[in-house]
Design a protein around this motif. Structure first.
Motif, PDB file in Angstrom:
ATOM      1  N   ARG A 175     -34.098   3.648 -20.644  1.00  0.00           N
ATOM      2  CA  ARG A 175     -35.090   3.122 -21.798  1.00  0.00           C
ATOM      3  C   ARG A 175     -35.851   2.030 -20.950  1.00  0.00           C
ATOM      4  O   ARG A 175     -35.300   1.288 -20.072  1.00  0.00           O
ATOM      5  N   ALA A 176     -36.951   1.463 -21.543  1.00  0.00           N
ATOM      6  CA  ALA A 176     -37.764   0.472 -21.094  1.00  0.00           C
ATOM      7  C   ALA A 176     -37.008  -0.893 -20.962  1.00  0.00           C
ATOM      8  O   ALA A 176     -36.262  -1.054 -21.801  1.00  0.00           O
ATOM      9  N   LEU A 177     -37.388  -1.752 -20.102  1.00  0.00           N
ATOM     10  CA  LEU A 177     -37.096  -3.218 -20.321  1.00  0.00           C
ATOM     11  C   LEU A 177     -37.232  -3.743 -21.570  1.00  0.00           C
ATOM     12  O   LEU A 177     -38.488  -3.367 -22.080  1.00  0.00           O
TER      13      LEU A 177
ATOM     14  N   ILE B 230     -39.824  -8.265 -20.316  1.00  0.00           N
ATOM     15  CA  ILE B 230     -41.197  -7.926 -19.870  1.00  0.00           C
ATOM     16  C   ILE B 230     -42.179  -9.052 -19.765  1.00  0.00           C
ATOM     17  O   ILE B 230     -42.610  -9.679 -18.796  1.00  0.00           O
TER      18      ILE B 230
ATOM     19  N   PHE C 215     -41.018 -11.738 -17.201  1.00  0.00           N
ATOM     20  CA  PHE C 215     -41.255 -10.983 -15.960  1.00  0.00           C
ATOM     21  C   PHE C 215     -42.843 -11.242 -15.714  1.00  0.00           C
ATOM     22  O   PHE C 215     -43.219 -11.912 -14.559  1.00  0.00           O
ATOM     23  N   HIS C 216     -43.537 -10.828 -16.552  1.00  0.00           N
ATOM     24  CA  HIS C 216     -44.977 -11.534 -16.429  1.00  0.00           C
ATOM     25  C   HIS C 216     -45.384 -12.833 -16.102  1.00  0.00           C
ATOM     26  O   HIS C 216     -46.233 -13.344 -15.175  1.00  0.00           O
TER      27      HIS C 216
ATOM     28  N   VAL D 179     -44.486 -13.648 -12.544  1.00  0.00           N
ATOM     29  CA  VAL D 179     -45.571 -13.143 -11.781  1.00  0.00           C
ATOM     30  C   VAL D 179     -46.624 -14.125 -11.839  1.00  0.00           C
ATOM     31  O   VAL D 179     -47.295 -14.535 -10.678  1.00  0.00           O
ATOM     32  N   ASP D 180     -47.083 -14.496 -12.969  1.00  0.00           N
ATOM     33  CA  ASP D 180     -48.210 -15.426 -13.238  1.00  0.00           C
ATOM     34  C   ASP D 180     -47.979 -16.800 -12.439  1.00  0.00           C
ATOM     35  O   ASP D 180     -48.978 -17.381 -11.957  1.00  0.00           O
TER      36      ASP D 180
ATOM     37  N   GLY E 203     -31.161  -3.184 -18.662  1.00  0.00           N
ATOM     38  CA  GLY E 203     -31.783  -2.010 -17.848  1.00  0.00           C
ATOM     39  C   GLY E 203     -32.562  -2.405 -16.623  1.00  0.00           C
ATOM     40  O   GLY E 203     -33.583  -1.868 -16.388  1.00  0.00           O
TER      41      GLY E 203
ATOM     42  N   THR F 100     -34.660  -2.962 -11.269  1.00  0.00           N
ATOM     43  CA  THR F 100     -35.222  -4.416 -11.058  1.00  0.00           C
ATOM     44  C   THR F 100     -34.415  -5.415 -10.272  1.00  0.00           C
ATOM     45  O   THR F 100     -35.097  -6.251  -9.645  1.00  0.00           O
TER      46      THR F 100
ATOM     47  N   PRO G 151     -39.803 -13.992  -9.911  1.00  0.00           N
ATOM     48  CA  PRO G 151     -40.143 -13.195 -11.252  1.00  0.00           C
ATOM     49  C   PRO G 151     -38.852 -12.624 -11.877  1.00  0.00           C
ATOM     50  O   PRO G 151     -38.837 -12.494 -13.159  1.00  0.00           O
ATOM     51  N   VAL G 152     -38.013 -12.174 -11.052  1.00  0.00           N
ATOM     52  CA  VAL G 152     -36.753 -11.354 -11.535  1.00  0.00           C
ATOM     53  C   VAL G 152     -35.777 -12.092 -11.967  1.00  0.00           C
ATOM     54  O   VAL G 152     -35.300 -11.806 -13.202  1.00  0.00           O
TER      55      VAL G 152
ATOM     56  N   MET H 219     -42.540  -0.798 -16.184  1.00  0.00           N
ATOM     57  CA  MET H 219     -40.979  -1.127 -16.651  1.00  0.00           C
ATOM     58  C   MET H 219     -41.189  -1.195 -17.998  1.00  0.00           C
ATOM     59  O   MET H 219     -40.082  -1.230 -18.620  1.00  0.00           O
TER      60      MET H 219
ATOM     61  N   GLU I  58     -41.217   3.855 -21.385  1.00  0.00           N
ATOM     62  CA  GLU I  58     -40.291   4.922 -20.963  1.00  0.00           C
ATOM     63  C   GLU I  58     -41.046   5.887 -19.906  1.00  0.00           C
ATOM     64  O   GLU I  58     -40.313   6.391 -19.003  1.00  0.00           O
TER      65      GLU I  58
END
Lengths: 408, 408
Positions: A46-48, A53, A56-57, A60-61, A252, A256, A297-298, B63, B66
């Motif tokens: 399954r997606a994060l 998310i 996480f973005h 990164v920013d 999930g 990552t 970012p993780v 991520m 799916e």
């Protein structure tokens, strides 16, 4: 002349999951049109969660602007994450854990693999059987074992997890070990340990000056609230236990990568003369010498797991896999097989009575379903296989239909 | 009783950079109004290049769905990154490196620290002096040394890098070692090695069945095109060398974490009976047993370094730091000090003639500039300090003005 570490020659030929991957690839080559459903390796699908998310973005920013850019961070992890973990996973459950007790890493495989470096070459290790192969292989590499015979390494104490003890081995008279690996909810069996069972291990460790390495990577699947979620819920555990956790199976993060180790200031080990010394500074030294921190970012993404929204989403995610587990467990039971796990765990451990790799090949060829052969986890796994609930619902339903057709 | 690894007691009290951080924190506590400029630890300060940021975001977005979600990846790294590295860093320079020779990791500190695990306990290691402390400390932990006396561990061969040999030690008659750590452009000295110098090391290693661990973390700062960028540019190196690289210093990944190791199929080591055996499968076993792959979005980010835009941006980034290095080098020289590095390297190694920590404290208190004391890198570093060019231009200019005021 540069000579190799001779202990590598003691290792069994191949890591379990590479072996499975090889057989699956061979089968697919020979049967290119067969659709396979993989319930083998314990990998999420399954997606994060959206809160993760978003964070996480943001992380990164932060790396895109000089004003918020992060270079080397603290090797042990950023305070924002260590504090969120200490509060969210421990203090909220009454465990007295400080942010400084938490060492953030890139995953529990690395941590459980590396931790043995802190101890004497001749430390006697005890592992459950069946067992997550990393505990064993890393000690083989370090020279704490002899060669393997009949699937067991000389020098290792195997704690048998069988139908007789309901897959929870307990300390016994005459047990001698210095370093004990425990994992609950268990991988691969899915069995859980009660408070009383964990108490008996902690009492034994304290009485024998042993150390317990407690792998709690699957704790987020516990729904029975009478079960402890952390070894630190047990009286005295902070003096003789280290706990390993991971974001892989709750949020999930298998691709990552984030996990952590918890060690309190009270945790005590012994020098060559038998004098007590604190364990935490040793791991700190190892961690700061050989590791340079988890990707920023993780860490931002991991911290989102502890927000209100994150907690709700992780619960939904684990509920989803637990519903899969229920479908698998009930399907297996309806076929008349004995099994354990799948209630407070994403794994179902099935007693097939067949040779494990034979069962693997049979389910692969007849049902097109990939499971994990129990013998890959140790001698006590022979005659068993593990089914993982980590897949999409429709695939799990389809897999169980195919297994039923193949086995009935 | 759980006894500790006795080798940890041999380690010097504290890791160099923790020590520096402590002194800086103490100074700042006593002088809260003093502005400090840090040219100590080699940590980048500029944002990640925009092409890297864009790919990083894409990786995170993968991520979130799916259909594109990534769980466990190949422990060795995704083929898209391994192929980009093999082509971009090696084949484009005439080195015959395949994607399968590249092992992606979370950074060169881990890789250079972990690699020694593959070798015999009694392997004799040789390290440059001054040296990146990780090479030494990880071998101390593994028991390949005795105790330290006068800043040197018993059992280690120190390759002295001095003004006399222009900071490039060469093999000499009577040198006996099995595992040789080399680093060019060097950390901490900034010195570079010519093709002829590297050839003499490769020839020596082949003749002596030794292995060279070649740390090329700073290769992106080379501007003198006569200098080799990889040890694999040297004839025979693929048989006796391993190369370590990192995205930390070219693309600013110190907080993002990605690096890699290159080992060819030809690279040969020896078993206990002296029979040759290939090195690559050993590292593959170690890597797959103790590591679970680098974060997928981080690998996506790293691959962007090899796009046309990425290459251009990395060049700009390294040019920026090299201009800083030029300012520092010329400033130091204008004060009459001898130095090396700073042309094909972000480090300038300055001969101060003073005790290293005295120089550190003096520059801290008088100039408000943090440098790294040379003695922290080994005996040959005494009387030297390292200045790092990793900072913003205006801070570098200001730091040099303050140093000039303090020293003149």
């Amino acid at each position: 002349m540069i000579r190799i570490n001779k202990n590598y020659s003691k290792l069994q030929a191949s890591y379990l999951f590479s072996n499975i991957a090889k057989r699956v690839a061979q089968f697919q080559e020979g049967n290119p049109d067969r659709e396979l459903i993989k319930l083998g390796i314990g990998d999420v699908t399954r997606a994060l969660p959206s809160s993760v998310i978003a964070a996480f973005h943001e992380g990164v920013d932060d790396m895109a602007r000089e004003s918020t850019f992060k270079g080397y961070g603290p090797e042990q992890g950023y305070p924002f994450l260590r504090e969120a973990i200490a509060e969210g996973d421990f203090r909220s459950r009454g465990c007295n854990i400080a942010a400084g007790d938490v060492f953030v890493s890139d995953g529990a495989k690395c941590d459980t693999g590396n931790f043995q470096e802190l101890f004497a070459d001749d430390a006697v290790i005890a592992v459950p059987d069946p067992v997550y192969p990393v505990y064993v292989d890393t000690n083989v590499m370090a020279g704490r074992t002899g060669y393997s015979e009949n699937g067991r390494y000389e020098g290792i104490v195997y704690l048998e997890s069988t139908e007789e003890n309901n897959y929870v081995p307990l300390p016994y008279d005459g047990l001698r070990a210095d370093l004990i690996y425990l994992c609950f909810p268990n991988n691969p069996t899915g069995a859980t340990a009660t408070r009383a069972q964990l108490e008996s291990w902690v009492d034994w460790a304290l009485a024998n000056k042993a150390l317990i390495l407690f792998d709690a990577a699957y704790v987020s699947f516990i729904r029975d609230e009478s079960l402890p979620h952390s070894i630190f819920e047990i009286e005295g555990a902070s003096r003789c236990c280290v706990e390993f956790r991971s974001f892989s199976k709750n949020a999930g993060f298998t691709g990552t990568r984030c996990g952590y180790v918890v060690i309190t200031d009270e945790c005590t080990v012994y020098d060559g003369e038998g004098n007590p010394c604190p364990l935490k500074p040793l791991w700190n030294r190892r961690h700061t010498t050989k590791f340079n921190g988890t990707s920023y970012p993780v860490q931002k993404a991991a911290a989102a797991v502890y927000t209100e929204e994150g907690k709700k989403q992780v619960r939904e995610l684990t509920d989803y896999y637990l519903e899969n587990a229920k479908i698998i467990r009930e399907g297996v039971q309806s076929l008349g097989y004995h099994c354990v796990g799948g209630d407070n765990s994403p794994y179902i451990w099935v007693k097939s009575g067949m040779d494990s790799w034979e069962a693997f090949d049979m389910l692969l060829s007849k049902a097109g379903v990939v499971i994990t052969p129990g013998s890959g986890f140790g001698k006590c796994g022979d005659g068993y296989f593990r089914i993982s609930a980590f897949n999409d619902r429709d695939k799990v339903i389809k897999a169980m239909e195919k297994i039923k057709l193949a086995l009935s």
